[in-house]
Design an enzyme around this catalytic site. Sequence first.
Site, PDB file in Angstrom:
ATOM      1  N   HIS A   1       0.827  -1.208   0.000  1.00  0.00           N
ATOM      2  CA  HIS A   1       0.000   0.000   0.000  1.00  0.00           C
ATOM      3  C   HIS A   1       0.864   1.262   0.000  1.00  0.00           C
ATOM      4  O   HIS A   1       0.568   2.226  -0.708  1.00  0.00           O
ATOM      5  CB  HIS A   1      -0.968  -0.009   1.184  1.00  0.00           C
ATOM      6  CG  HIS A   1      -0.275  -0.085   2.510  1.00  0.00           C
ATOM      7  ND1 HIS A   1       0.341  -1.223   2.968  1.00  0.00           N
ATOM      8  CD2 HIS A   1      -0.079   0.863   3.461  1.00  0.00           C
ATOM      9  CE1 HIS A   1       0.875  -0.972   4.160  1.00  0.00           C
ATOM     10  NE2 HIS A   1       0.632   0.276   4.471  1.00  0.00           N
ATOM     11  N   TYR A   2       1.939   1.261   0.771  1.00  0.00           N
ATOM     12  CA  TYR A   2       2.849   2.404   0.838  1.00  0.00           C
ATOM     13  C   TYR A   2       3.543   2.597  -0.511  1.00  0.00           C
ATOM     14  O   TYR A   2       3.602   3.710  -1.039  1.00  0.00           O
ATOM     15  CB  TYR A   2       3.874   2.175   1.956  1.00  0.00           C
ATOM     16  CG  TYR A   2       4.910   3.260   2.071  1.00  0.00           C
ATOM     17  CD1 TYR A   2       4.633   4.435   2.756  1.00  0.00           C
ATOM     18  CD2 TYR A   2       6.169   3.112   1.508  1.00  0.00           C
ATOM     19  CE1 TYR A   2       5.582   5.439   2.870  1.00  0.00           C
ATOM     20  CE2 TYR A   2       7.131   4.108   1.611  1.00  0.00           C
ATOM     21  CZ  TYR A   2       6.825   5.264   2.294  1.00  0.00           C
ATOM     22  OH  TYR A   2       7.769   6.256   2.387  1.00  0.00           O
TER      23      TYR A   2
END
Length: 98
Positions: free
Chosen positions: A9-10
């Site tokens: 996600h990052y």
Amino acid sequence: MSSRANLAHYTAAKYALKAIADSLREEVNGDGIRVLSIYPGRTATPMQADIHRLEGETYQPDRLMQAEDVAQTVIDALSVPRSAEVTDVIIRPMQKPV
């Protein structure tokens, strides 16, 4: 930029920001506006102290970049003559953690 396990996600968010900057650059360059993307590595900040603690690593700020290093790099990149542009800057700590 690089990807790391358990941080999809990052990483996806960071790649999206790069794409936005690249698109914006194409949109505004004709108006004489430059867009600079900075990709700093680990910098000695309170946030990095927290990250090191969460990772179970010893925080060694002297082995990381200093905020002043990043600031000077940005100033240098923005100071190029108007006939050129720096589009992307990747800056990393010189010393690797031991």
